[in-house]
Design an enzyme around this catalytic site. Structure first.
Site, short mmCIF file in Angstrom:
data_model
loop_
_atom_site.label_atom_id
_atom_site.label_comp_id
_atom_site.label_asym_id
_atom_site.label_seq_id
_atom_site.Cartn_x
_atom_site.Cartn_y
_atom_site.Cartn_z
CB SER A 116 5.10 0.45 2.93
OG SER A 116 3.86 0.38 2.24
CE LYS A 118 3.89 -0.09 -1.40
NZ LYS A 118 2.91 0.84 -0.80
CE LYS A 149 3.07 -2.90 3.13
NZ LYS A 149 2.88 -1.72 4.01
CB SER A 180 0.63 0.43 1.83
OG SER A 180 1.47 1.21 1.02
#
Length: 319
Positions: free
Chosen positions: A124, A67, A226, A64
């Site tokens: 997320s 992202k 993140k 993720s």
């Protein structure tokens, strides 16, 4: 050829070139023993100097962390006036069908771009990431081409994006150094919008969504950025902290647990700021020695791979 068509063509050419020069084999990211390989980078965000690296340019799966680039493209669209914060993002069947982590609203329902940004940054949510990609790029495939083209523009040489979420795909890969470059670019080019990554929670309707980044509010100066997890990637995190006017970025990929990942990120950042203090006082730092004395295990990519911790989520990105 229209400007939009040219952009898609250019992104497609970038993707094709990356495919020619960068192997796609999952075996490069997975150890012979079946676990994700470790990689780490510590970078001075102000000078782009790499203070510490292990397997910095080796091919890895980002999960993720992807992202960050998804939102980078969205922020570019906002800055260019092609998108507004109050525009509606409609959930399509493709978006709704994504595996967790997800927001879980139904086909045809919508949320604002502003809401979608926070849901992606904090929760997320894979479903919302795909819906945003479709909103900006027309389709997730076209959006992924734009992501790869932007990666090339930023100097990310080991990266190809195949989707907007980071869910497993053998054609979706990056490196720890590229993630550090992306993180620095996000902070430098979108400083105001970067703040979404520092939200420890976000309320959507009656839902309170907690950030997967457990280091927020714990590590001094840390304000993003993140987390990620898939079986292919292991536990991943790109994190940034600022102290005394200096900013560092630490990236860990392929950790066997969220706890180990967070501990390594904390040690990298703390040691990095110690090294900067040594320099400021006229000394010469020895990063490997400093890290080792702080309990950081060196040369981890050469060691047997521990078994991954399990999460109570489907086989997809739980972070």
């Amino acid at each position: 050829m229209t400007l939009v068509a040219f952009r898609y063509w250019l992104a497609g050419m970038s993707l094709a070139l990356a495919t020619l020069v960068t192997p796609l084999s999952t075996a490069q990211a997975i150890s012979p023993l079946g676990g994700p390989r470790f990689a780490a980078v510590l970078m001075d965000a102000d000078t782009n100097e790499i203070l510490y690296a292990e397997q910095a340019t080796a091919i890895r799966h980002p999960a993720s962390i992807t992202k960050v680039m998804t939102l980078y493209i969205v922020f570019d669209a906002l800055d260019a006036g092609r998108l507004r914060l109050d525009d509606r993002v409609v959930m399509t069947p493709r978006a709704v069908s994504q595996r967790p982590s997800k927001l879980g609203i139904g086909v045809g329902q919508s949320l604002s771009v502003e809401e979608a940004i926070s849901v992606v940054a904090v929760k997320s949510a894979n479903d919302v990431a795909v819906a945003l990609a479709e909103k900006v790029g027309g389709s997730e495939e076209n959006f992924a081409r734009l992501m790869t083209a932007k990666a090339r523009q930023l100097g990310m040489r080991q990266t190809v994006f195949a989707n907007a979420s980071g869910l497993p795909d053998p054609a979706h890969f990056t490196s720890a150094q590229d993630i550090a470059i992306l993180s620095a670019a996000m902070i430098r080019h979108h400083p105001d919008r970067y703040r979404c990554f520092s939200e420890q929670s976000y309320s959507y309707g009656r839902l309170r969504l907690a950030n997967h980044n457990k280091l927020l509010g714990v590590v001094p100066g840390l304000d993003g950025i993140k987390t990620g997890f898939t079986n292919d990637s292991g536990f991943t995190l790109t994190a940034s902290a600022i102290r005394g006017g200096r900013r560092l970025i630490a990236v860990v990929l392929g950790s066997p647990s969220g706890w180990q990942r967070d501990r390594d990120i904390t040690t990298l950042l703390n040691t990095g700021f110690t090294a900067l203090d040594i320099r400021r006082n006229g000394g010469i730092e020895d990063m490997p020695a400093l890290l080792s004395s702080a309990g950081f295990t060196l040369n981890r990519s050469l060691r047997p791979v521990p078994q991954l911790a399990t999460l109570d989520v489907e086989e997809g990105d739980g972070e």
